[in-house]
Motif scaffolding. Structure first.
Motif, PDB file in Angstrom:
ATOM      1  N   ALA A  85       0.818  -1.319   0.064  1.00 44.23           N
ATOM      2  CA  ALA A  85       0.081  -0.192   0.069  1.00 44.23           C
ATOM      3  C   ALA A  85       0.814   1.445   0.088  1.00 44.23           C
ATOM      4  O   ALA A  85       0.323   2.283   0.259  1.00 44.23           O
ATOM      5  CB  ALA A  85      -1.121   0.060   1.134  1.00 44.23           C
ATOM      6  N   LYS A 126       2.726   2.426  -2.611  1.00 46.24           N
ATOM      7  CA  LYS A 126       2.311   2.974  -4.029  1.00 46.24           C
ATOM      8  C   LYS A 126       1.234   2.578  -4.900  1.00 46.24           C
ATOM      9  O   LYS A 126       0.531   1.647  -4.311  1.00 46.24           O
ATOM     10  CB  LYS A 126       3.795   3.069  -4.875  1.00 46.24           C
ATOM     11  N   SER A 183       7.106  -4.251   1.352  1.00 42.08           N
ATOM     12  CA  SER A 183       8.136  -5.198   1.269  1.00 42.08           C
ATOM     13  C   SER A 183       9.617  -4.423   1.125  1.00 42.08           C
ATOM     14  O   SER A 183      10.781  -4.947   1.538  1.00 42.08           O
ATOM     15  CB  SER A 183       7.926  -6.383   0.586  1.00 42.08           C
ATOM     16  N   ASP A 229       6.978  -9.386   3.981  1.00 41.95           N
ATOM     17  CA  ASP A 229       7.131  -9.904   2.741  1.00 41.95           C
ATOM     18  C   ASP A 229       5.795 -10.776   2.664  1.00 41.95           C
ATOM     19  O   ASP A 229       5.835 -11.630   3.421  1.00 41.95           O
ATOM     20  CB  ASP A 229       8.248 -10.607   2.346  1.00 41.95           C
ATOM     21  N   VAL A 230       4.780 -10.497   1.933  1.00 38.40           N
ATOM     22  CA  VAL A 230       3.610 -11.236   2.128  1.00 38.40           C
ATOM     23  C   VAL A 230       3.606 -12.699   1.635  1.00 38.40           C
ATOM     24  O   VAL A 230       2.810 -13.494   2.057  1.00 38.40           O
ATOM     25  CB  VAL A 230       2.336 -10.701   1.483  1.00 38.40           C
ATOM     26  N   GLY A 236       1.064  -7.289  -5.015  1.00 38.68           N
ATOM     27  CA  GLY A 236       1.359  -8.120  -6.261  1.00 38.68           C
ATOM     28  C   GLY A 236       2.463  -7.617  -7.281  1.00 38.68           C
ATOM     29  O   GLY A 236       2.903  -6.452  -7.276  1.00 38.68           O
ATOM     30  N   ARG A 274       8.249 -17.019  -7.643  1.00 34.69           N
ATOM     31  CA  ARG A 274       8.240 -15.553  -7.030  1.00 34.69           C
ATOM     32  C   ARG A 274       6.748 -15.069  -7.237  1.00 34.69           C
ATOM     33  O   ARG A 274       6.293 -14.568  -6.396  1.00 34.69           O
ATOM     34  CB  ARG A 274       9.262 -14.708  -7.411  1.00 34.69           C
ATOM     35  N   VAL A 292       4.185 -14.389  -4.209  1.00 32.22           N
ATOM     36  CA  VAL A 292       3.778 -13.193  -3.527  1.00 32.22           C
ATOM     37  C   VAL A 292       2.192 -12.982  -3.892  1.00 32.22           C
ATOM     38  O   VAL A 292       1.366 -12.533  -2.992  1.00 32.22           O
ATOM     39  CB  VAL A 292       4.394 -12.087  -4.532  1.00 32.22           C
ATOM     40  N   LYS A 321      -3.432 -15.003 -10.490  1.00 34.92           N
ATOM     41  CA  LYS A 321      -4.589 -14.138 -10.543  1.00 34.92           C
ATOM     42  C   LYS A 321      -5.812 -14.964 -10.643  1.00 34.92           C
ATOM     43  O   LYS A 321      -6.847 -14.824 -10.220  1.00 34.92           O
ATOM     44  CB  LYS A 321      -4.532 -13.043 -11.337  1.00 34.92           C
ATOM     45  N   PRO A 342      -9.108  -4.990 -11.552  1.00 30.70           N
ATOM     46  CA  PRO A 342      -8.751  -3.684 -12.168  1.00 30.70           C
ATOM     47  C   PRO A 342      -8.416  -3.988 -13.760  1.00 30.70           C
ATOM     48  O   PRO A 342      -7.616  -4.943 -14.011  1.00 30.70           O
ATOM     49  CB  PRO A 342      -7.520  -3.228 -11.541  1.00 30.70           C
ATOM     50  N   GLY A 343      -8.740  -3.094 -14.642  1.00 30.20           N
ATOM     51  CA  GLY A 343      -8.346  -3.181 -16.175  1.00 30.20           C
ATOM     52  C   GLY A 343      -6.914  -2.895 -16.176  1.00 30.20           C
ATOM     53  O   GLY A 343      -5.959  -3.297 -15.636  1.00 30.20           O
ATOM     54  N   ILE A 391      -4.536   0.365 -15.255  1.00 27.03           N
ATOM     55  CA  ILE A 391      -4.679   1.343 -14.388  1.00 27.03           C
ATOM     56  C   ILE A 391      -3.343   2.069 -14.586  1.00 27.03           C
ATOM     57  O   ILE A 391      -2.240   1.272 -14.389  1.00 27.03           O
ATOM     58  CB  ILE A 391      -5.056   0.840 -13.080  1.00 27.03           C
ATOM     59  N   THR A 405      -0.202   3.026 -12.767  1.00 25.57           N
ATOM     60  CA  THR A 405       0.539   2.956 -11.760  1.00 25.57           C
ATOM     61  C   THR A 405       2.059   2.702 -12.108  1.00 25.57           C
ATOM     62  O   THR A 405       2.377   2.402 -13.146  1.00 25.57           O
ATOM     63  CB  THR A 405       0.070   1.788 -10.772  1.00 25.57           C
TER      64      THR A 405
HETATM   65  P1  NAD Z   1       2.777  -1.576  -8.060  1.00 21.96           P
HETATM   66  O1  NAD Z   1       3.936  -2.193  -8.552  1.00 21.96           O
HETATM   67  O2  NAD Z   1       2.623   0.084  -8.354  1.00 21.96           O
HETATM   68  O3  NAD Z   1       2.229  -1.899  -6.230  1.00 21.96           O
HETATM   69  C1  NAD Z   1       2.704  -3.304  -5.916  1.00 21.96           C
HETATM   70  C2  NAD Z   1       2.600  -2.772  -4.164  1.00 21.96           C
HETATM   71  O4  NAD Z   1       2.973  -4.188  -3.850  1.00 21.96           O
HETATM   72  C3  NAD Z   1       4.026  -1.727  -3.886  1.00 21.96           C
HETATM   73  O5  NAD Z   1       3.554  -1.443  -2.855  1.00 21.96           O
HETATM   74  C4  NAD Z   1       5.056  -3.054  -3.320  1.00 21.96           C
HETATM   75  O6  NAD Z   1       5.745  -2.526  -2.502  1.00 21.96           O
HETATM   76  C5  NAD Z   1       3.963  -4.245  -2.964  1.00 21.96           C
HETATM   77  N1  NAD Z   1       4.815  -5.396  -2.912  1.00 21.96           N
HETATM   78  C6  NAD Z   1       5.491  -6.135  -3.873  1.00 21.96           C
HETATM   79  N2  NAD Z   1       5.829  -7.344  -3.562  1.00 21.96           N
HETATM   80  C7  NAD Z   1       5.515  -7.228  -2.152  1.00 21.96           C
HETATM   81  C8  NAD Z   1       5.674  -8.300  -1.131  1.00 21.96           C
HETATM   82  N3  NAD Z   1       6.244  -9.578  -1.584  1.00 21.96           N
HETATM   83  N4  NAD Z   1       5.188  -8.247   0.187  1.00 21.96           N
HETATM   84  C9  NAD Z   1       4.253  -7.052   0.373  1.00 21.96           C
HETATM   85  N5  NAD Z   1       4.343  -6.210  -0.650  1.00 21.96           N
HETATM   86  C10 NAD Z   1       4.689  -6.337  -1.702  1.00 21.96           C
HETATM   87  O7  NAD Z   1       1.486  -2.284  -8.359  1.00 21.96           O
HETATM   88  P2  NAD Z   1      -0.106  -1.699  -8.624  1.00 21.96           P
HETATM   89  O8  NAD Z   1      -0.371  -1.401 -10.222  1.00 21.96           O
HETATM   90  O9  NAD Z   1      -0.399  -0.705  -7.729  1.00 21.96           O
HETATM   91  O10 NAD Z   1      -0.630  -3.058  -8.539  1.00 21.96           O
HETATM   92  C11 NAD Z   1      -1.513  -3.484  -7.410  1.00 21.96           C
HETATM   93  C12 NAD Z   1      -2.352  -4.678  -7.494  1.00 21.96           C
HETATM   94  O11 NAD Z   1      -3.360  -4.516  -8.447  1.00 21.96           O
HETATM   95  C13 NAD Z   1      -1.350  -6.193  -7.704  1.00 21.96           C
HETATM   96  O12 NAD Z   1      -1.851  -7.139  -7.309  1.00 21.96           O
HETATM   97  C14 NAD Z   1      -1.574  -5.717  -9.330  1.00 21.96           C
HETATM   98  O13 NAD Z   1      -1.567  -7.290  -9.863  1.00 21.96           O
HETATM   99  C15 NAD Z   1      -2.836  -5.512  -9.480  1.00 21.96           C
HETATM  100  N6  NAD Z   1      -3.378  -4.982 -10.740  1.00 21.96           N
HETATM  101  C16 NAD Z   1      -2.740  -3.896 -11.442  1.00 21.96           C
HETATM  102  C17 NAD Z   1      -3.288  -3.304 -12.615  1.00 21.96           C
HETATM  103  C18 NAD Z   1      -2.602  -2.245 -13.037  1.00 21.96           C
HETATM  104  O14 NAD Z   1      -3.033  -2.038 -14.251  1.00 21.96           O
HETATM  105  N7  NAD Z   1      -1.766  -1.503 -12.419  1.00 21.96           N
HETATM  106  C19 NAD Z   1      -4.231  -4.111 -13.388  1.00 21.96           C
HETATM  107  C20 NAD Z   1      -4.630  -5.335 -12.904  1.00 21.96           C
HETATM  108  C21 NAD Z   1      -4.392  -5.876 -11.733  1.00 21.96           C
END
Ligand code: NAD
Length: 246
Positions: free
Chosen positions: A13, A15, A37, A63-64, A92, A109, A113, A159, A185-186, A188, A190
């Motif tokens: 959470a 970023k 993490s 680390d989850v 993720g 990995r 995760v 997923k 989420p589609g 997004i 980030t």
């Molecule tokens: P991001 O890379 O911006 O953020 C991921 C976060 O997960 C970070 O805060 C990171 O520190 C944390 N993280 C990574 N490995 C970890 C671990 N082992 N233990 C604890 N924390 C850990 O990613 P995001 O785009 O914000 O994605 C968030 C979620 O949404 C993910 O599960 C991703 O698969 C999913 N998702 C994202 C999108 C997209 O378009 N961004 C689309 C579909 C699904």
């Protein structure tokens, strides 16, 4: 304030989507525990911003995918806050490669995760939720789980596993008044999607009927809905939030 004094843990959470969720809950009066993490610097920055908004907040480095880390993290939250109302399994990662080049480490990995992390965090928190006969678990899946995507066999499998996990756990938890749902989420904007090359970004954009990538707030809105009283009769559901991508 819809979530006044509700206690929320969000994994990953500091970023991206998780950070937007943390701010959205905080603005609605929730106590917010944010997990991460790595990258202490951005975690501390996020924590200091959240502190200004949320009535209570915690920063949790874990680390989850590690059972010991997760158990320590959940125990520490329960010691300080006694219980948790809402868990969002958001952390993720991706490690995209064609299967023929995908080594075992990258397979493990991503599965560990994304999928094992969801299992470990949920398992660690459900006893307290069952004891209180109330709770919300929201897992984050992906369109890759529904349609598949080249170079993402590991990510899609993780997923897809999250969707099956969500549906099965929802059945186990329903009698205790606990709902378990997923948000899909589609595409997004980030840090995860910033790394896509321009050609791929353009291709994705052309596929989205609404003509734009989603904002993290679009996903936070769906998560807050599934965490709220408004969704109390919804469980085992996958809420797709993708601008019509399909
Ligand atoms: P991001 O890379 O911006 O953020 C991921 C976060 O997960 C970070 O805060 C990171 O520190 C944390 N993280 C990574 N490995 C970890 C671990 N082992 N233990 C604890 N924390 C850990 O990613 P995001 O785009 O914000 O994605 C968030 C979620 O949404 C993910 O599960 C991703 O698969 C999913 N998702 C994202 C999108 C997209 O378009 N961004 C689309 C579909 C699904």
């Amino acid at each position: 304030m819809e979530f006044k004094d509700k206690r929320v843990i969000i994994t990953g959470a500091t970023k991206g989507l998780g950070k937007a969720m943390a701010f959205a809950f905080a603005r609605e009066g929730a106590w917010v525990a944010i997990n991460y993490s790595s990258d202490d610097k951005s975690a501390l920055e996020t924590e200091s911003e959240i502190k200004n908004i949320a009535p209570e907040s915690l920063l949790l480095k874990a680390d989850v995918s590690s059972r010991t880390d997760v158990e320590k993290m959940i125990s520490s939250v329960l010691e300080q806050w006694e219980y948790v109302d809402i868990l969002v399994n958001n952390a993720g990662i991706i490690r995209d490669k064609l299967l023929m080049f995908l080594n075992e480490e990258d397979w493990d990995r991503v599965i560990n995760v994304n999928l094992k992390g969801t299992y470990l965090c949920s398992r660690s928190i459900i006893k307290t939720m069952i004891g209180r006969k109330s709770g919300r678990i929201i897992n984050i899946t992906s369109p890759s789980a529904l349609t598949g995507r080249t170079c993402q066999t590991n990510y899609s499998a993780s997923k897809g596993g999250i969707i099956s996990f969500t549906k099965s756990l929802s059945r186990e938890m329903a009698r205790f008044g606990i709902t378990v749902n997923a948000v899909c989420p589609g595409i997004i904007s980030t840090p995860m999607t910033e790394d896509l090359d321009e050609k791929t970004k353009k291709e994705f954009l052309n596929m989205i009927p609404m003509g734009r990538f989603g904002d993290p707030e679009d996903i936070a809105g769906a998560v807050l809905f599934l965490a709220s009283e408004k969704s109390r009769y919804i469980t085992g559901h996958v809420l797709v939030v993708d601008g019509g991508l399909g």
